[in-house]
Design a protein around this motif. Structure first.
Motif, PDB file in Angstrom:
ATOM      1  N   LEU A  18       0.823  -1.208   0.000  1.00  0.00           N
ATOM      2  CA  LEU A  18       0.000   0.000   0.000  1.00  0.00           C
ATOM      3  C   LEU A  18       0.861   1.264   0.000  1.00  0.00           C
ATOM      4  O   LEU A  18       0.589   2.222  -0.739  1.00  0.00           O
ATOM      5  CB  LEU A  18      -0.921  -0.012   1.224  1.00  0.00           C
TER       6      LEU A  18
ATOM      7  N   TRP B  69       0.920   3.019  -3.715  1.00  0.00           N
ATOM      8  CA  TRP B  69      -0.163   3.991  -3.715  1.00  0.00           C
ATOM      9  C   TRP B  69       0.174   5.249  -2.917  1.00  0.00           C
ATOM     10  O   TRP B  69       0.252   6.342  -3.484  1.00  0.00           O
ATOM     11  CB  TRP B  69      -1.456   3.372  -3.171  1.00  0.00           C
TER      12      TRP B  69
ATOM     13  N   VAL C 286      -9.557   8.911  -1.304  1.00  0.00           N
ATOM     14  CA  VAL C 286      -9.359   7.613  -1.959  1.00  0.00           C
ATOM     15  C   VAL C 286      -8.434   6.730  -1.125  1.00  0.00           C
ATOM     16  O   VAL C 286      -8.660   5.519  -0.983  1.00  0.00           O
ATOM     17  CB  VAL C 286      -8.788   7.814  -3.379  1.00  0.00           C
ATOM     18  N   SER C 287      -7.397   7.342  -0.536  1.00  0.00           N
ATOM     19  CA  SER C 287      -6.456   6.571   0.291  1.00  0.00           C
ATOM     20  C   SER C 287      -7.153   5.982   1.508  1.00  0.00           C
ATOM     21  O   SER C 287      -6.906   4.831   1.891  1.00  0.00           O
ATOM     22  CB  SER C 287      -5.290   7.460   0.737  1.00  0.00           C
TER      23      SER C 287
ATOM     24  N   ILE D 281      -9.166   3.006   0.332  1.00  0.00           N
ATOM     25  CA  ILE D 281      -8.291   1.868   0.038  1.00  0.00           C
ATOM     26  C   ILE D 281      -7.759   1.254   1.328  1.00  0.00           C
ATOM     27  O   ILE D 281      -7.685   0.027   1.475  1.00  0.00           O
ATOM     28  CB  ILE D 281      -7.135   2.312  -0.881  1.00  0.00           C
TER      29      ILE D 281
ATOM     30  N   VAL E 272     -10.433  -0.841   2.984  1.00  0.00           N
ATOM     31  CA  VAL E 272     -10.598  -2.121   2.290  1.00  0.00           C
ATOM     32  C   VAL E 272      -9.417  -3.042   2.578  1.00  0.00           C
ATOM     33  O   VAL E 272      -9.587  -4.248   2.807  1.00  0.00           O
ATOM     34  CB  VAL E 272     -10.749  -1.888   0.769  1.00  0.00           C
ATOM     35  N   CYS E 273      -8.213  -2.468   2.600  1.00  0.00           N
ATOM     36  CA  CYS E 273      -7.003  -3.260   2.844  1.00  0.00           C
ATOM     37  C   CYS E 273      -7.022  -3.878   4.241  1.00  0.00           C
ATOM     38  O   CYS E 273      -6.777  -5.077   4.403  1.00  0.00           O
ATOM     39  CB  CYS E 273      -5.771  -2.373   2.670  1.00  0.00           C
TER      40      CYS E 273
END
Length: 718
Positions: free
Chosen positions: A216, A220, A405-406, A409, A412-413
């Motif tokens: 991650l 990202w 967005v981070s 993510i 979800v991660c």
């Protein structure tokens, strides 16, 4: 013939080590000293190199260069470090919830050591900091010398010497690195030969969690941060770092990719006019080596091993400890992970031998850390150079989109990783079976065990208790069937425990038979004095004032620590007695009054204190009580049966109380004999041996030899 690369040799060493461990099993422990020696060699040159490299790096700069570089590097480094620390705090949420409990540990009664940050970070004697491996103090000293060197007019000769020393220390490190295949082989063989399948199952928690965090950050968070603050696009950043990322992951060596990374980063500034381009390239050339000397994201993320080690050993890191973990760990890593990790493990009271497990994981985790470190250096260099070129822009809309967005993510991660680990990790709890399976280790029970309260003894007129014992050739012992871990029935329905072994040893030395009968705590004094039914009682009984008035106690054989037994989620409520003073909603159970009851009532005057016959009454009616007061040693044993409870020793109310063996009031001779006998057992090591087994749980579970090919397949050595 082409020579094998170091990476290939390390992988071969890892595979061979695992194969040898599986083949010969626990015999691989003989290789453990080699692995330990390798770890010490890794640590040997770290602090000296650190003392040399910091003054050398700062000493080469001018004050203006140091100021500009310091501001930018500090700002961007703090930003990236904050990302990694955020991952260290969030990723433990992915660890699956498991029921865990442990036998008593001396660590829980040792007062927490307050960290003196002034002493830790400001070394009065730098050489003392070096010898004691106090890394933060060494860091401050190195920086101070480096900054002082900037203003020294004739420093080139000293810098040349420091450069030569750094090169010499680098050669030492290079030699040790060449031994890595041997060290990894020894560590992997020892781990594979002794690690249980449960251990292997739980190790994947760290491997998967670190992988999630590293991926991650690398693909990202860092590149998108650069893309959000500079004209560079996300794919531009990945294109510039692609080859260094692959090379870094393959070799596991960050140093070898610096030149490649610098050239690739400079390519992104080719569109600028020549003067600006040269300035940007100079910033890249300077920022990369300086950033290289400080902790990178791959190193900072290794702090994740600390909460994993706590989870693995049943000593989870609580939320209140994370500031200490992050602060101490971060500054410790300025020196070396090899020294920093054991330092932080020790500070948080997590077994430091977990560090060896960390070394084994480095074969994989180390490469991921290098991968992340490459992106960290690229991010620092590109942001610093873009600032020098005037390309750095604060775009709230773009940064807000990146943050949103981070966050999605990241959610979800973390959620996905937790689901995977929850589905794959063995979560079965078995410590209760370990306790139930314990057996005597030194004195096997030879006497008769009865389940009914006995009839009164027939005592001859004028005969002392000791004379009566010798006359009938029987020592009658009263036991508490729920006196864990001093007297209880195991799953084989055998009466076992610390006191059972002790009284069997006493009977053997007196040359008499021993008979065991249960007693009721409310009738202890009557069973010894009035209608005498017992010669002595066992069960970890405190020698309190009220009891000593009614029974004669032997000399103490143990000092136990008073504690609260509370649900896991309420530990913080009972961490200090002072916090209970104004609580009027508490109902607390005690196993003895008036001594313990009065002390608790004094600490919590508005609490309802109720006398209980057995700890089981508390656990089976948990909704009716907030806490139970009992010894930490016995309480730890009970939490093995009820793992959702914890032992809490208040920081401001530590109290130890002696336990002894109650006897009839007129048993002066018997008490003298038993007290002297206890002293002998203390001096010959019997008390310590039984304490380690029954209280600390050493060898509590009969260890079956680890499955291995040599024994279980080839039938060699059976």
């Amino acid at each position: 013939m082409k020579r094998l690369s170091l990476t290939t040799l390390i992988l071969i060493g890892l595979v061979l080590g695992i194969a040898v461990g599986i083949f010969i099993g626990e015999r691989a422990e003989v290789l453990d000293p080699i692995g330990t020696g390798f770890i010490r060699l890794l640590q040997m040159a770290v602090l000296p190199y650190f003392v040399v490299s910091l003054p050398l790096g700062f000493g080469r700069l001018s004050y203006e260069e140091a100021k500009l570089m310091g501001v930018r590097l500090t700002l961007f480094s703090l930003l990236l470090w904050a990302m990694a620390i955020l991952m260290v705090v969030l990723l433990p949420m992915t660890f699956p919830a498991i029921e865990s409990a442990s036998f008593f540990s001396r660590n829980i009664v040792e007062p927490a050591q307050d960290v003196d940050f002034v002493e830790l970070y400001i070394p009065a004697n730098p050489f003392s900091s070096l010898s004691d491996a106090i890394i933060p103090g060494v860091v401050v000293f190195g920086i101070a010398v480096g900054i002082a060197l900037i203003g020294v007019p004739q420093k080139q000769q000293l810098l040349t010497i420091l450069d030569s020393l750094a090169d010499a220390l680098g050669r030492i490190t290079g030699f040790v690195v060449k031994l890595t295949p041997i060290g990894v082989f020894a560590l992997a063989a020892s781990a594979a030969g002794t690690m249980t399948l449960e251990d292997l199952s739980r190790l994947q928690v760290y491997l998967i969690a670190y992988t999630a965090g590293a991926v991650l950050l690398t693909f990202w968070l860092v590149p998108m941060l650069v893309a959000s603050m500079t004209p560079f696009r996300y794919r531009d950043v990945l294109r510039a770092t692609r080859d260094p990322l692959v090379t870094g992951f393959t070799t596991g060596n960050l140093l070898v990719v610096l030149a490649m990374l610098a050239e690739n980063c400079k390519q992104l500034f080719q569109e600028q006019e020549e003067l600006s381009r040269r300035h940007a390239e100079s910033v890249v050339d300077v920022s990369l080596p300086i950033a290289f000397t400080f902790p990178n994201l791959g190193v900072v993320l290794l702090l994740l091993f600390i909460p994993f080690a706590g989870w693995f050993t049943g000593n989870p890191v609580e939320w209140a400890q994370y500031p200490k973990l992050c602060l101490l760990g971060f500054f410790s890593f300025f020196g070396s992970v090899e020294i920093g990790l054991p330092f932080v493990l020790q500070q948080l009271r997590i077994p430091t031998d977990m560090f060896q497990l960390h070394v084994v994981t480095l074969v994989y985790i180390g490469r991921l850390a290098t991968l992340l470190a490459v992106m960290h250096l690229a991010g620092i260099a590109l942001l610093s150079a873009a600032g020098n070129a005037g390309w750095l822009k604060f775009r709230p809309q773009k940064l807000g989109l990146f943050a949103g967005v981070s966050a999605a993510i990241l959610l979800v991660c973390v959620g996905g990783t937790r689901f995977v680990l929850q589905s794959t990790v063995d979560q079965a709890y078995s410590k209760d079976q370990v306790l139930a399976g314990m057996q005597s280790i030194k004195y096997k029970l030879n006497g008769n065990v009865n389940r009914q309260i006995p009839a009164p003894l027939e005592v001859a007129d004028g005969a002392s208790p000791l004379e009566s014992i010798r006359e009938r050739k029987v020592l009658r012992v009263g036991y508490d069937p729920e006196g864990l871990p001093f007297s209880f029935f195991n799953k084989q329905n055998e009466l076992v425990g610390f006191d059972i072994e002790m009284t069997q040893a006493l009977a053997d030395e007196l040359g008499v038979e021993v008979q065991y009968f249960p007693y009721q705590k409310s009738d202890m004094a009557a069973g010894l004095n009035g209608s005498r039914r017992y010669d002595l009682l066992v069960g970890g009984l405190f020698a309190t004032t009220s009891r000593v008035e009614k029974m004669r106690f032997s000399e103490p054989y143990l000092d136990l620590n008073l504690s609260f037994i509370v649900p896991d989620y309420r530990k913080h409520e009972f961490a200090k007695l002072s916090a209970l003073k104004h609580r009027d909603d508490l109902r607390i159970g005690v196993l003895e009054r008036p001594y313990f009851g009065s002390r608790i009532q004094a600490a919590a005057p508005n609490a309802e204190v109720e006398l209980l016959d057995s700890p089981r009454a508390f656990f089976e009616k948990a909704s009716e009580f907030d806490a139970l007061v009992m010894s930490a040693e016995a309480g730890s044993a009970w939490t093995l049966l009820y793992p959702r409870y914890s032992v809490v020793i208040p920081e401001d109310g530590r109290l130890t109380v002696s336990v002894g063996y109650p006897m009839p009031l007129d048993a002066m001779h018997l008490e003298n004999v038993i007290s002297r006998w206890i002293d002998l057992k203390r001096k010959d090591g019997t008390l310590d041996e039984l304490y380690q087994h029954w209280i600390l749980g050493q060898n509590a579970e009969k260890a079956e030899p680890r499955w291995n090919v040599l024994t279980n397949v080839l039938n060699w050595g059976i």
